[in-house]
Write an enzyme that holds these catalytic residues in place. Structure first.
Site, mmCIF file in Angstrom:
data_model
loop_
_atom_site.group_PDB
_atom_site.id
_atom_site.type_symbol
_atom_site.label_atom_id
_atom_site.label_comp_id
_atom_site.label_asym_id
_atom_site.label_seq_id
_atom_site.Cartn_x
_atom_site.Cartn_y
_atom_site.Cartn_z
ATOM 1 N N GLU A 140 0.849 -1.187 0.000
ATOM 2 C CA GLU A 140 0.000 0.000 0.000
ATOM 3 C C GLU A 140 0.885 1.236 0.000
ATOM 4 O O GLU A 140 0.427 2.327 -0.268
ATOM 5 C CB GLU A 140 -0.911 -0.048 1.234
ATOM 6 C CG GLU A 140 -1.915 1.079 1.367
ATOM 7 C CD GLU A 140 -1.291 2.396 1.830
ATOM 8 O OE1 GLU A 140 -0.328 2.356 2.612
ATOM 9 O OE2 GLU A 140 -1.762 3.448 1.375
ATOM 10 N N CYS A 200 -4.669 -2.864 2.448
ATOM 11 C CA CYS A 200 -4.106 -4.013 3.189
ATOM 12 C C CYS A 200 -4.514 -5.352 2.586
ATOM 13 O O CYS A 200 -3.942 -6.388 2.927
ATOM 14 C CB CYS A 200 -4.543 -3.965 4.647
ATOM 15 S SG CYS A 200 -4.252 -2.385 5.402
ATOM 16 N N THR A 234 -1.275 3.771 15.713
ATOM 17 C CA THR A 234 -1.482 2.524 14.965
ATOM 18 C C THR A 234 -0.542 2.458 13.756
ATOM 19 O O THR A 234 -0.871 1.867 12.736
ATOM 20 C CB THR A 234 -2.965 2.364 14.528
ATOM 21 O OG1 THR A 234 -3.334 3.474 13.704
ATOM 22 C CG2 THR A 234 -3.892 2.301 15.708
ATOM 23 N N HIS A 251 -6.856 -9.700 10.035
ATOM 24 C CA HIS A 251 -6.023 -8.542 9.711
ATOM 25 C C HIS A 251 -5.898 -7.720 10.999
ATOM 26 O O HIS A 251 -6.894 -7.509 11.699
ATOM 27 C CB HIS A 251 -6.667 -7.722 8.591
ATOM 28 C CG HIS A 251 -6.021 -6.379 8.415
ATOM 29 N ND1 HIS A 251 -4.666 -6.249 8.232
ATOM 30 C CD2 HIS A 251 -6.528 -5.114 8.436
ATOM 31 C CE1 HIS A 251 -4.366 -4.965 8.129
ATOM 32 N NE2 HIS A 251 -5.476 -4.256 8.260
HETATM 33 N N1 CAA Z 1 -7.824 3.097 29.279
HETATM 34 C C1 CAA Z 1 -8.250 2.020 28.582
HETATM 35 N N2 CAA Z 1 -8.901 2.128 27.381
HETATM 36 C C2 CAA Z 1 -9.097 3.380 26.867
HETATM 37 C C3 CAA Z 1 -8.668 4.530 27.561
HETATM 38 C C4 CAA Z 1 -8.011 4.357 28.816
HETATM 39 N N3 CAA Z 1 -7.563 5.407 29.522
HETATM 40 N N4 CAA Z 1 -9.000 5.592 26.803
HETATM 41 C C5 CAA Z 1 -9.627 5.136 25.690
HETATM 42 N N5 CAA Z 1 -9.681 3.791 25.745
HETATM 43 C C6 CAA Z 1 -10.243 2.878 24.741
HETATM 44 C C7 CAA Z 1 -11.546 3.351 24.137
HETATM 45 O O1 CAA Z 1 -12.651 3.013 24.967
HETATM 46 C C8 CAA Z 1 -11.528 2.593 22.835
HETATM 47 O O2 CAA Z 1 -11.871 1.246 23.052
HETATM 48 P P1 CAA Z 1 -13.140 0.613 22.282
HETATM 49 O O3 CAA Z 1 -12.881 0.827 20.817
HETATM 50 O O4 CAA Z 1 -13.103 -0.821 22.673
HETATM 51 O O5 CAA Z 1 -14.327 1.357 22.756
HETATM 52 C C9 CAA Z 1 -10.039 2.572 22.438
HETATM 53 O O6 CAA Z 1 -9.327 2.863 23.645
HETATM 54 C C10 CAA Z 1 -9.672 3.610 21.391
HETATM 55 O O7 CAA Z 1 -10.177 4.827 21.829
HETATM 56 P P2 CAA Z 1 -10.783 5.869 20.785
HETATM 57 O O8 CAA Z 1 -11.740 5.185 19.869
HETATM 58 O O9 CAA Z 1 -11.256 7.050 21.538
HETATM 59 O O10 CAA Z 1 -9.440 6.231 20.018
HETATM 60 P P3 CAA Z 1 -9.185 7.225 18.843
HETATM 61 O O11 CAA Z 1 -10.338 8.091 18.559
HETATM 62 O O12 CAA Z 1 -7.929 7.910 19.221
HETATM 63 O O13 CAA Z 1 -8.958 6.301 17.550
HETATM 64 C C11 CAA Z 1 -8.316 4.510 16.114
HETATM 65 C C12 CAA Z 1 -8.469 4.980 17.573
HETATM 66 C C13 CAA Z 1 -9.670 4.616 15.403
HETATM 67 C C14 CAA Z 1 -7.833 3.084 16.102
HETATM 68 C C15 CAA Z 1 -7.282 5.416 15.393
HETATM 69 O O14 CAA Z 1 -6.020 5.215 15.978
HETATM 70 C C16 CAA Z 1 -7.201 5.205 13.901
HETATM 71 O O15 CAA Z 1 -7.906 5.858 13.145
HETATM 72 N N6 CAA Z 1 -6.299 4.300 13.397
HETATM 73 C C17 CAA Z 1 -6.110 4.041 11.981
HETATM 74 C C18 CAA Z 1 -7.306 3.372 11.331
HETATM 75 C C19 CAA Z 1 -7.399 1.900 11.604
HETATM 76 O O16 CAA Z 1 -6.466 1.251 12.019
HETATM 77 N N7 CAA Z 1 -8.589 1.352 11.343
HETATM 78 C C20 CAA Z 1 -8.807 -0.080 11.498
HETATM 79 C C21 CAA Z 1 -9.737 -0.633 10.472
HETATM 80 S S1 CAA Z 1 -9.202 -0.253 8.801
HETATM 81 C C22 CAA Z 1 -8.092 -1.473 8.404
HETATM 82 O O17 CAA Z 1 -8.063 -2.472 9.049
HETATM 83 C C23 CAA Z 1 -7.187 -1.245 7.275
HETATM 84 C C24 CAA Z 1 -5.894 -0.752 7.821
HETATM 85 O O18 CAA Z 1 -4.997 -1.521 8.152
HETATM 86 C C25 CAA Z 1 -5.749 0.698 7.989
#
Ligand code: CAA
Length: 377
Positions: A82, A114, A155, A233
């Site tokens: 990618e 991916c 990530t 994945h």
């Molecule tokens: N203690 C423990 N857990 C905590 C916490 C704390 N203090 N604070 C937050 N959390 C938890 C939240 O509850 C949440 O858990 P759940 O999803 O189980 O509810 C988790 O931590 C993440 O919190 P947020 O959703 O608030 O985090 P974020 O808004 O910062 O975003 C993310 C997280 C969406 C993964 C972001 O990092 C992102 O966009 N990453 C890239 C996209 C990605 O990887 N997508 C996956 C599917 S796409 C794919 O698979 C193709 C690819 O490879 C890209």
């Protein structure tokens, strides 16, 4: 005459010599460290130095799988990425040169986020099905970059997988009755000219799960297989756990499927297959076990398939080498990580003083030409 089985004859991975601890990143970004350690379930992430890219990482994985076979039997090299290094030229053609493969080896690159690695795997499957006396080399290599301080930053990661696909494979037989789900969406993309991805994190997670359910429901209609293990994945480890809960409710999640992923981070095309190596290296004997394999590529294409593990596969694993490599990486502080991030891809400078995953490294990008060199000694 009985048709031969087709599948994975050998598998290896590579990643960077450098990592960042997620607790250090959390501290620098004013986040609770448990958000990263528990919320997304990542402990460390690979940081890619300027002298490494998808070509060097792919080459260091591929070196490991070609060394024990007659390289002239490889008549197909499919390079999946990618985060490719050229809009025109395949990353695979560099590997073709540095691995000294046959001039009769068909070489090209494929792309669908991916999912590209799985597309490459099934191109190789079809090729060997038509040419059972030949072998195919599949290389999946990615540098997962989202941008400093972006939502996707925790990530990130990077690494590569190399697979030899052959008839009568020594490690795993591929079941060709797969299920596919394709749908155009805007969840993750990288416009031309960008060296980092753009993402709608919430939508991407939602679509990963929705596509998994579609694939699973179709797969069980066409196969009478019960899964002993399941690899997903792994964009971040919590995503795999969520997928598992969706399909299997409270049935325990097999943590050995993410032993390496939680220390490396996302490797886009290679992530699912790093989960597979992680399972193979860190479990008891898996002989005759059925492994579910869920591949998801944003944008989006998903595919579910299964593998049956072959007796004797353990003889071909490099478990100690894999673990040692991961354990002996160099820990960076956040300033060093940011410096590497910002230098990566800069043109007309020499990349000096960095350690590399294998023998090939990028000396620099001089006047838009990538200068690769082999380490001596
Ligand atoms: N203690 C423990 N857990 C905590 C916490 C704390 N203090 N604070 C937050 N959390 C938890 C939240 O509850 C949440 O858990 P759940 O999803 O189980 O509810 C988790 O931590 C993440 O919190 P947020 O959703 O608030 O985090 P974020 O808004 O910062 O975003 C993310 C997280 C969406 C993964 C972001 O990092 C992102 O966009 N990453 C890239 C996209 C990605 O990887 N997508 C996956 C599917 S796409 C794919 O698979 C193709 C690819 O490879 C890209």
């Amino acid at each position: 005459m009985l048709k031969p089985t087709i599948g994975i004859d050998n598998i290896a991975f590579s990643t960077s010599k450098y990592f960042l601890d997620m607790g250090d990143l959390a501290f620098a970004r004013h986040q609770d460290r448990n958000k990263y350690y528990c919320g997304i379930m990542q402990e460390k992430m690979a940081v890619i130095p300027p002298c490494e890219d998808v070509v060097t990482l792919g080459c260091s994985a591929a070196e490991k799988v070609v060394k024990s076979i007659d390289k002239f039997e490889i008549k197909l090299l499919v390079f999946a990425t990618e985060s490719g290094v050229d809009e025109s030229k395949s990353g695979g053609i560099y590997l073709h040169k540095f691995l000294r493969l046959s001039e009769e080896c068909r070489t090209f690159e494929v792309k669908q986020a991916c999912y590209g690695g799985t597309a490459a795997l099934f191109i190789a499957y079809d090729f060997v099905n038509l040419n059972p006396d030949k072998k195919a080399l599949v290389v999946m290599s990615d540098v997962a970059r989202y941008g400093l301080k972006s939502i996707g930053e925790p990530t990130q990661g990077g690494g590569a997988i190399a697979l030899i696909i052959s008839a009568n494979p020594k490690m795993a037989i591929i079941n060709p009755k797969t299920s596919v789900f394709s749908k155009e969406i805007v969840d993750f993309w990288r416009p031309i000219g960008y060296d980092y991805a753009l993402v709608n994190g919430a939508l991407s997670s939602k679509r990963y799960l929705a596509s998994l359910k579609k694939c699973y429901d179709s797969f069980v209609k066409i196969n009478n297989i019960s899964f002993d293990y399941f690899c997903y994945h792994v964009p971040f480890c919590k995503m795999a756990l969520k997928g598992h809960s969706l399909l299997f409710g409270d049935t325990p999640f097999e943590k050995t499927t993410i032993s390496y992923n939680k220390l490396i981070g996302n490797c886009y095309t290679a992530s699912l297959y790093i989960s597979l190596i992680s399972l193979l290296d860190n479990s008891e004997d898996l002989k005759d076990k059925n492994i579910g394999m869920y591949s998801y590529g944003s944008g989006s294409v998903a595919e579910l398939f299964s593998l049956k593990i072959v007796d004797g596969y353990k003889n071909y694993l490099d478990k100690t080498e894999n673990r040692n490599f991961i354990e002996n990486r160099i820990r960076l502080n956040v300033d060093e990580y940011e410096e590497m991030y910002n230098t990566w891809g800069q043109k007309n400078i020499e990349y000096q003083g960095y350690q590399t995953s294998g023998n090939l490294y990028l000396r620099g990008i001089i006047e838009d030409i990538r200068k690769y060199e082999i380490k001596h000694g």
